[in-house]
Motif scaffolding. Structure first.
Motif, PDB file in Angstrom:
ATOM      1  N   HIS A 111       0.737  -1.190   0.088  1.00  0.00           N
ATOM      2  CA  HIS A 111      -0.039  -0.129   0.142  1.00  0.00           C
ATOM      3  C   HIS A 111       0.726   1.196  -0.092  1.00  0.00           C
ATOM      4  CE1 HIS A 111      -3.270   2.575   0.775  1.00  0.00           C
ATOM      5  NE2 HIS A 111      -2.723   2.892   1.770  1.00  0.00           N
ATOM      6  N   HIS A 112       0.581   2.234  -0.799  1.00  0.00           N
ATOM      7  CA  HIS A 112       1.148   3.667  -0.987  1.00  0.00           C
ATOM      8  C   HIS A 112       0.081   4.691  -0.302  1.00  0.00           C
ATOM      9  CE1 HIS A 112       4.527   2.771  -4.007  1.00  0.00           C
ATOM     10  NE2 HIS A 112       4.369   1.851  -3.286  1.00  0.00           N
ATOM     11  N   HIS A 113       0.074   4.843   0.795  1.00  0.00           N
ATOM     12  CA  HIS A 113      -1.157   5.615   1.510  1.00  0.00           C
ATOM     13  C   HIS A 113      -1.366   7.052   0.834  1.00  0.00           C
ATOM     14  CE1 HIS A 113      -3.842   6.942   4.437  1.00  0.00           C
ATOM     15  NE2 HIS A 113      -3.157   8.003   4.612  1.00  0.00           N
ATOM     16  N   HIS A 114      -2.290   7.314   0.414  1.00  0.00           N
ATOM     17  CA  HIS A 114      -2.744   8.405  -0.217  1.00  0.00           C
ATOM     18  C   HIS A 114      -2.082   8.877  -1.515  1.00  0.00           C
ATOM     19  CE1 HIS A 114      -4.580  12.687  -0.351  1.00  0.00           C
ATOM     20  NE2 HIS A 114      -5.432  12.057   0.106  1.00  0.00           N
ATOM     21  N   ARG A 115      -1.745   7.900  -2.266  1.00  0.00           N
ATOM     22  CA  ARG A 115      -1.150   7.874  -3.465  1.00  0.00           C
ATOM     23  C   ARG A 115      -1.841   7.844  -4.694  1.00  0.00           C
ATOM     24  NH1 ARG A 115       4.810   5.687  -6.032  1.00  0.00           N
ATOM     25  NH2 ARG A 115       4.853   7.329  -7.641  1.00  0.00           N
ATOM     26  N   PHE A 116      -1.923   8.649  -5.526  1.00  0.00           N
ATOM     27  CA  PHE A 116      -2.828   8.632  -6.798  1.00  0.00           C
ATOM     28  C   PHE A 116      -2.276   8.814  -7.813  1.00  0.00           C
ATOM     29  CE2 PHE A 116      -5.379   9.686  -3.003  1.00  0.00           C
ATOM     30  CZ  PHE A 116      -6.007   8.908  -2.817  1.00  0.00           C
ATOM     31  N   ASP A 117      -1.117   9.192  -8.047  1.00  0.00           N
ATOM     32  CA  ASP A 117      -0.483   9.606  -9.130  1.00  0.00           C
ATOM     33  C   ASP A 117       0.155   8.531 -10.345  1.00  0.00           C
ATOM     34  OD1 ASP A 117       1.694   9.230  -7.118  1.00  0.00           O
ATOM     35  OD2 ASP A 117       3.076   9.867  -8.979  1.00  0.00           O
ATOM     36  N   ALA A 118       0.252   7.266  -9.446  1.00  0.00           N
ATOM     37  CA  ALA A 118       0.798   6.242 -10.227  1.00  0.00           C
ATOM     38  C   ALA A 118       0.578   4.778  -9.301  1.00  0.00           C
ATOM     39  CB  ALA A 118       2.525   6.276 -10.144  1.00  0.00           C
ATOM     40  N   THR A 119       0.591   3.654 -10.308  1.00  0.00           N
ATOM     41  CA  THR A 119       0.415   2.492  -9.650  1.00  0.00           C
ATOM     42  C   THR A 119       1.527   2.034  -9.052  1.00  0.00           C
ATOM     43  OG1 THR A 119      -1.136   2.040 -11.501  1.00  0.00           O
ATOM     44  CG2 THR A 119      -0.239   0.165 -10.166  1.00  0.00           C
ATOM     45  N   PRO A 120       1.527   1.607  -7.817  1.00  0.00           N
ATOM     46  CA  PRO A 120       2.758   1.158  -7.019  1.00  0.00           C
ATOM     47  C   PRO A 120       3.516   0.052  -7.964  1.00  0.00           C
ATOM     48  CG  PRO A 120       1.176   1.445  -5.407  1.00  0.00           C
ATOM     49  CD  PRO A 120       0.390   1.664  -6.922  1.00  0.00           C
ATOM     50  N   ALA A 121       4.857   0.343  -7.832  1.00  0.00           N
ATOM     51  CA  ALA A 121       5.671  -0.723  -8.443  1.00  0.00           C
ATOM     52  C   ALA A 121       6.783  -1.577  -7.376  1.00  0.00           C
ATOM     53  CB  ALA A 121       6.564   0.028  -9.582  1.00  0.00           C
ATOM     54  N   GLY A 122       6.709  -0.771  -6.227  1.00  0.00           N
ATOM     55  CA  GLY A 122       7.601  -1.474  -5.309  1.00  0.00           C
ATOM     56  C   GLY A 122       6.900  -1.015  -3.887  1.00  0.00           C
ATOM     57  N   PRO A 123       7.617  -1.379  -2.868  1.00  0.00           N
ATOM     58  CA  PRO A 123       6.804  -1.220  -1.738  1.00  0.00           C
ATOM     59  C   PRO A 123       6.788   0.238  -1.030  1.00  0.00           C
ATOM     60  CG  PRO A 123       8.589  -2.836  -1.372  1.00  0.00           C
ATOM     61  CD  PRO A 123       8.487  -2.328  -2.774  1.00  0.00           C
ATOM     62  N   GLY A 124       5.797   0.390  -0.124  1.00  0.00           N
ATOM     63  CA  GLY A 124       5.583   1.733   0.373  1.00  0.00           C
ATOM     64  C   GLY A 124       6.027   1.508   2.113  1.00  0.00           C
ATOM     65  N   ALA A 125       5.910   2.670   2.654  1.00  0.00           N
ATOM     66  CA  ALA A 125       6.258   2.621   3.980  1.00  0.00           C
ATOM     67  C   ALA A 125       5.545   3.866   4.599  1.00  0.00           C
ATOM     68  CB  ALA A 125       7.717   2.524   4.470  1.00  0.00           C
ATOM     69  N   GLU A 126       5.705   4.132   5.945  1.00  0.00           N
ATOM     70  CA  GLU A 126       5.393   5.040   6.724  1.00  0.00           C
ATOM     71  C   GLU A 126       6.665   5.765   7.592  1.00  0.00           C
ATOM     72  OE1 GLU A 126       2.208   3.413   5.110  1.00  0.00           O
ATOM     73  OE2 GLU A 126       2.976   2.560   7.064  1.00  0.00           O
ATOM     74  N   VAL A 127       6.674   6.986   7.731  1.00  0.00           N
ATOM     75  CA  VAL A 127       7.855   7.499   8.500  1.00  0.00           C
ATOM     76  C   VAL A 127       7.056   8.857   9.218  1.00  0.00           C
ATOM     77  CG1 VAL A 127       9.939   8.934   8.421  1.00  0.00           C
ATOM     78  CG2 VAL A 127       9.434   6.692   6.956  1.00  0.00           C
ATOM     79  N   GLU A 128       7.766   8.848  10.498  1.00  0.00           N
ATOM     80  CA  GLU A 128       7.405  10.003  11.416  1.00  0.00           C
ATOM     81  C   GLU A 128       8.414  10.895  11.544  1.00  0.00           C
ATOM     82  OE1 GLU A 128       5.009  10.291  15.847  1.00  0.00           O
ATOM     83  OE2 GLU A 128       6.341   8.630  15.417  1.00  0.00           O
TER      84      GLU A 128
END
Length: 434
Positions: free
Chosen positions: A188-205
């Motif tokens: 999952h790529h949170h709140h991403r709409f510009d492209a279809t994910p090709a690799g993993p996503g992550a969250e950072v603080e």
């Protein structure tokens, strides 16, 4: 001590939950794991949603670990502590499945931070941590009890509250590291709409807390004071994620403020990222840098289109509605997806709102259909309506919300159920079930 950190197997049927339902990295548990392991404890972190575990699977894994303490979070991720599911249904189910697997069960999350007694009773855990949880958990693991502020626990047949919700230092948090297998599953790529994910996503603080006090934001009992990690620490964490193949990061910060050092450090990395912010805090040159750094998604809190509405929300916004629109359009020149968040406000004329949404859409900026306001316990809006939260705060807010609105938002698929139905408990707020 052996400690299990658990993100439950979430499901949201009948919930008003406004957050994203895809799995996200449990950053609050990651921060706790870092402190606990630094102190020499053996830690097993289990993220049931990310790993696709059922309650039975979860119980089997925790049982094999044989922990001395189990920690369960009452919200899917730090990202959504401010708009958590009001019901404790899933944490209740998780506690029931794990209750006999450790002598000490601890709950962390927004519910216990705001209504600690009710959360302790509903869950049947031994201790509830109020506020940011990582530092109190480290002290609990060291065997401390009486001297630890921010705990709600049973003692002598009664419920004892020690101090109030706590805030962590946070600024010295070391770069978090996640298992390769977890990152590989994080599609999952949170709140991403510009492209279809090709690799993993992550969250950072990168930062925690917010210097503003908007009436709708339930952050007062956790993540309130604004703190920022050094850019070098954030970039080191992102280095590790990129080595694991991550191509997109979402900053979970309550408010991602302009940070030239961090943004310049992101330029040229080939990393895409998303943020949530207030568009009125960004100047045009800063928005250009945000785009060069790799930002592809901005979720901008506008909330109301009238000065009166923004004042009622205590936004302290210095820009006019036209200036906000201009700033959003400037952002869109540099960033593929820009969203303006709107809240349903009586000060805003519906036809004006719809015209503004059409104008923004024509400029490439998406503005949501205004969302009815939920008065979360721990928010100024809740206090305005009923005063300080008591043990029935979640029931009261939920009943009011269901009674106020015949229709809900375009992000909800069904009418939410009363809280007692979700928690399978006797109704304590009769007005919610006519």
């Amino acid at each position: 001590m052996k400690i299990a950190l658990v993100n439950p197997p979430w499901h949201f049927d009948g919930s008003i939950y406004f957050g994203c339902r895809a799995p996200h990295l449990p950053i609050e548990l990651g921060c706790a794991q870092a402190l606990l392991e630094r102190a020499g404890h053996a830690v097993r972190m289990v993220d049931a949603p990310l790993l696709g575990l059922s309650l039975a699977d979860l119980a089997a894994e925790i049982g094999a670990f044989r922990p001395d303490m189990i920690v369960i979070t009452t919200a899917p991720t730090y990202l959504f502590w401010r708009c958590a599911p009001p019901e404790l249904r899933v944490p209740q189910e998780t506690v029931a499945a794990l209750r006999d697997l450790a002598p000490l069960l601890v709950a962390v999350g927004p519910h216990g931070s705001t209504t600690p007694r009710a959360t302790l009773r509903k869950l049947g855990v031994d201790i509830v941590v109020m506020g940011e949880c990582e530092e109190p958990l480290a002290r609990l693991a060291a065997g401390e009890r009486d001297g630890v502020p921010g705990l709600c626990r049973h003692e002598g047949g009664e419920i004892r509250i020690q101090g109030g919700p706590q805030a962590a230092r946070f600024v010295d948090m070391a770069p978090l590291a996640w298992p390769d297998a977890w990152i590989a599953r994080h599609h999952h790529h949170h709140h991403r709409f510009d492209a279809t994910p090709a690799g993993p996503g992550a969250e950072v603080e990168a930062s925690r807390g917010c210097p503003y006090h908007c009436t709708f934001c339930a952050k007062e009992n956790f993540r309130n004071g604004y703190r920022r990690r050094p850019a070098a620490s954030v970039l080191a964490e992102i280095d590790g994620l990129q080595r694991q193949g991550v191509e997109y990061v979402y900053f979970i910060d309550e408010i991602f403020l302009p940070n030239a050092e961090l943004l310049e450090g992101l330029v040229g990395r080939g990393l895409a990222f998303g943020v949530q912010t207030r568009i009125d805090l960004w100047k045009p040159d800063q928005l250009a840098l945000l785009g060069r750094a790799g930002c592809v998604s901005v979720e901008a809190g506008v909330e109301s289109l009238s000065p009166e509405g923004r004042d009622a929300l205590a936004k302290k916004c210095r820009l006019s509605t036209d200036e906000l629109a201009d700033r959003l359009v400037i952002a869109k020149r540099h960033i593929p997806f820009v969203q303006a968040n709107l809240i349903e406000m009586p000060q805003d004329d519906d036809q004006t709102v719809q015209r503004w949404r059409d104008t923004m859409r024509d400029a490439g900026v998406w503005a949501n259909d205004p969302v009815p306001l939920y008065p979360y316990p721990g928010s100024p809006d809740y206090r305005r309506l009923w005063g300080e939260p008591d043990d029935q705060a979640w029931e009261r807010a939920h009943a009011w919300y269901l009674g106020q609105f015949a229709g809900f938002s375009d992000i909800q698929e069904e009418r939410p159920q009363p809280l007692h139905v979700l928690e399978r408990a006797p109704c304590t707020a009769p007005e919610c079930c006519p």
